[in-house]
Enzyme design. Structure first.
Site, PDB file in Angstrom:
ATOM      1  N   GLY A  14       0.756  -1.079  -0.091  1.00 38.74           N
ATOM      2  CA  GLY A  14       0.073  -0.103  -0.110  1.00 38.74           C
ATOM      3  C   GLY A  14       0.710   1.243   0.007  1.00 38.74           C
ATOM      4  O   GLY A  14       1.899   1.295   0.819  1.00 38.74           O
ATOM      5  N   ARG A  75       1.153  -5.063  -5.332  1.00 34.75           N
ATOM      6  CA  ARG A  75       1.062  -6.239  -4.348  1.00 34.75           C
ATOM      7  C   ARG A  75       1.501  -7.435  -5.238  1.00 34.75           C
ATOM      8  O   ARG A  75       0.428  -7.816  -6.082  1.00 34.75           O
ATOM      9  CB  ARG A  75      -0.054  -6.206  -3.492  1.00 34.75           C
ATOM     10  CG  ARG A  75      -0.382  -5.148  -2.628  1.00 34.75           C
ATOM     11  CD  ARG A  75      -1.558  -5.653  -1.567  1.00 34.75           C
ATOM     12  NE  ARG A  75      -2.081  -4.246  -1.038  1.00 34.75           N
ATOM     13  CZ  ARG A  75      -1.818  -3.766  -0.262  1.00 34.75           C
ATOM     14  NH1 ARG A  75      -0.658  -4.225   0.572  1.00 34.75           N
ATOM     15  NH2 ARG A  75      -2.349  -2.791   0.413  1.00 34.75           N
ATOM     16  N   ASP A 106       4.938  -4.999   6.101  1.00 35.43           N
ATOM     17  CA  ASP A 106       5.166  -6.169   6.531  1.00 35.43           C
ATOM     18  C   ASP A 106       5.227  -7.198   5.324  1.00 35.43           C
ATOM     19  O   ASP A 106       5.933  -8.127   5.058  1.00 35.43           O
ATOM     20  CB  ASP A 106       4.333  -6.631   7.524  1.00 35.43           C
ATOM     21  CG  ASP A 106       2.837  -6.860   7.363  1.00 35.43           C
ATOM     22  OD1 ASP A 106       2.601  -6.079   6.348  1.00 35.43           O
ATOM     23  OD2 ASP A 106       2.136  -7.247   8.163  1.00 35.43           O
ATOM     24  N   THR A 129       3.929   2.755   5.697  1.00 34.87           N
ATOM     25  CA  THR A 129       2.768   2.423   5.574  1.00 34.87           C
ATOM     26  C   THR A 129       1.937   3.212   6.683  1.00 34.87           C
ATOM     27  O   THR A 129       2.351   3.521   7.443  1.00 34.87           O
ATOM     28  CB  THR A 129       2.465   0.760   6.245  1.00 34.87           C
ATOM     29  OG1 THR A 129       1.172   0.623   6.656  1.00 34.87           O
ATOM     30  CG2 THR A 129       3.424   0.485   7.469  1.00 34.87           C
ATOM     31  N   ASP A 131      -0.543   2.171   8.372  1.00 34.96           N
ATOM     32  CA  ASP A 131      -1.048   1.389   9.455  1.00 34.96           C
ATOM     33  C   ASP A 131      -0.117   1.357  10.874  1.00 34.96           C
ATOM     34  O   ASP A 131      -0.522   1.436  11.817  1.00 34.96           O
ATOM     35  CB  ASP A 131      -0.945  -0.224   9.143  1.00 34.96           C
ATOM     36  CG  ASP A 131      -2.248  -0.186   8.141  1.00 34.96           C
ATOM     37  OD1 ASP A 131      -2.776   0.614   8.073  1.00 34.96           O
ATOM     38  OD2 ASP A 131      -2.203  -1.385   7.493  1.00 34.96           O
ATOM     39  N   ASP A 133       2.198  -0.309  11.811  1.00 36.69           N
ATOM     40  CA  ASP A 133       1.893  -1.889  12.437  1.00 36.69           C
ATOM     41  C   ASP A 133       3.275  -2.631  12.573  1.00 36.69           C
ATOM     42  O   ASP A 133       3.145  -3.864  12.453  1.00 36.69           O
ATOM     43  CB  ASP A 133       0.789  -2.423  12.001  1.00 36.69           C
ATOM     44  CG  ASP A 133       0.906  -2.750  10.442  1.00 36.69           C
ATOM     45  OD1 ASP A 133       1.809  -2.057   9.743  1.00 36.69           O
ATOM     46  OD2 ASP A 133       0.326  -3.549   9.930  1.00 36.69           O
ATOM     47  N   ARG A 175      -6.641  -3.232   8.861  1.00 37.89           N
ATOM     48  CA  ARG A 175      -7.077  -4.578   8.545  1.00 37.89           C
ATOM     49  C   ARG A 175      -6.969  -5.288   9.874  1.00 37.89           C
ATOM     50  O   ARG A 175      -7.712  -5.967  10.581  1.00 37.89           O
ATOM     51  CB  ARG A 175      -6.382  -5.171   7.346  1.00 37.89           C
ATOM     52  CG  ARG A 175      -7.387  -5.748   6.418  1.00 37.89           C
ATOM     53  CD  ARG A 175      -6.694  -6.393   5.230  1.00 37.89           C
ATOM     54  NE  ARG A 175      -5.557  -5.988   4.898  1.00 37.89           N
ATOM     55  CZ  ARG A 175      -5.079  -5.744   3.575  1.00 37.89           C
ATOM     56  NH1 ARG A 175      -5.756  -6.000   2.666  1.00 37.89           N
ATOM     57  NH2 ARG A 175      -3.827  -5.492   3.736  1.00 37.89           N
TER      58      ARG A 175
END
Ligand code: F6P
Length: 327
Positions: A14, A75, A106, A129, A131, A133, A175
């Site tokens: 992303g 992706r 990741d 990212t 996120d 995360d 997500r």
């Protein structure tokens, strides 16, 4: 310095605001250190298809402020296969590329770790990212900008919520991770925040909403991460609540990809610049299979294995904060 001569750089997964700033830093740091540099378009997909171009420092002029990624992203399914990775390696070899900087999340680092093991090629990752995360770094590139985008959007929705005495469920990206929801929820004064890491307790949510409305709160905002596990997102949560409280005037807004775009914040630009330069310095220093991190404002090196094996946890102090602040 080892005998590295030519570095390939790509963005994958992303897109995130600040990826261009990171790319600019990688390209310029490489050239500053007398390395040649090749831009690989569309991430691993482009590596397999040999979509690559020699870069100069001018190739990355006037991009520090741009969202998205001029390299484009993808992706790649092909890179999950041995044949795909073999093709990618052959293309690198043909062009004399002997090391890589990969900018992404990741999925990007999972691919990089396997590729590095199979072909013994030095790879350094830069975390990009929205996120946030990734274990081993306080911040990923793009997170700060996305936070500000969400807060701006929620502020606007609050005007309507308040004007019409409505209960809004606003879905934000994430997500598997609630970092974006939690932090933007605090910053925008959300009454409740639902994240994938914590199972939604509907009883508690109902009590909470009731308390608010009984206390003359005429509107409420509930921020829902898209990965909310019990119901599966803002639409489902809103349906459940609406059934329980048919009198509430509820609405749902899904912020979607607006969160991934836009000009990067100053914080993301600086982080991206620091991380991009550090990635090249790490390669020159013979480091491999590591991610660049930022911990307590200092640059760190995190082995891919660690970054991928461990799960970054939400800050419990921030989770607690939401309860205190939304009474
Ligand atoms: O990883 C970034 C992210 O924006 C997630 O928050 C989201 O779940 C996902 O990507 C969406 O991916 P895509 O744009 O491929 O649908």
């Amino acid at each position: 310095m080892g005998q590295l001569k030519k570095v390939g750089v790509l963005t994958s997964g992303g897109d995130a605001p600040g990826m261009n700033a990171a790319l600019r830093a990688v390209v310029r740091a490489a050239i500053y250190n007398k390395l040649k540099v090749v831009g690989i378009s569309q991430g691993y997909h482009g590596m397999i298809l040999d979509r690559m171009e020699d870069y100069t420092s001018r190739s990355v002029s006037n991009i520090i402020h741009q969202g998205g990624t001029i390299l484009k992203s993808a992706r790649s399914e092909g890179f999950r296969t041995k044949e795909g990775r073999k093709k990618a390696y052959e293309n690198l070899k043909k062009r004399g590329i002997d090391c890589l900087v990969v900018i992404g999340g990741d999925g990007t680092f999972t691919g990089a770790r396997i590729f590095a093991q199979e072909y013994n090629i030095p790879i350094v990752g830069v975390p990009g990212t929205i996120d946030n995360d990734l274990f081993g770094t306080d911040y990923t590139i793009g997170y700060d900008t996305a936070l500000n985008t969400v807060v701006e959007a929620v502020d606007k929705i609050r005007d309507t919520a308040s004007a019409h005495s409505r209960l809004f469920f606003i879905e934000v990206m994430g997500r598997d991770a609630g970092f974006l929801a939690l932090r933007s929820g605090i910053a925008s004064g959300a009454e409740a925040i639902l994240v994938p890491e914590i199972d939604t307790d509907f009883k508690q949510l109902y009590t909470f909403l009731e308390k608010g409305f009984n206390k003359d709160k005429n509107s409420s905002i509930v921020l829902v991460a898209e990965g909310e596990k019990i119901s599966g997102g803002a639409i489902q949560v809103a349906e459940k609540v609406q059934k329980e409280y048919p009198d509430y005037d509820t609405r749902v807004t899904i912020l979607g990809h607006i969160q991934r775009g836009g000009s990067p914040s100053a914080f993301d630009r600086v982080t991206a610049s620091r991380m991009g330069v550090s990635a090249i310095e790490a390669l020159i220093d013979d480091q491999k299979s590591i991610m660049i991190g930022l911990v307590n404002k200092e640059i760190t090196h995190v082995p891919f294995n660690q970054a991928l094996k461990n799960k970054k946890k939400l800050n419990p102090a921030l989770v607690e904060l939401t309860e205190v602040l939304s009474i």
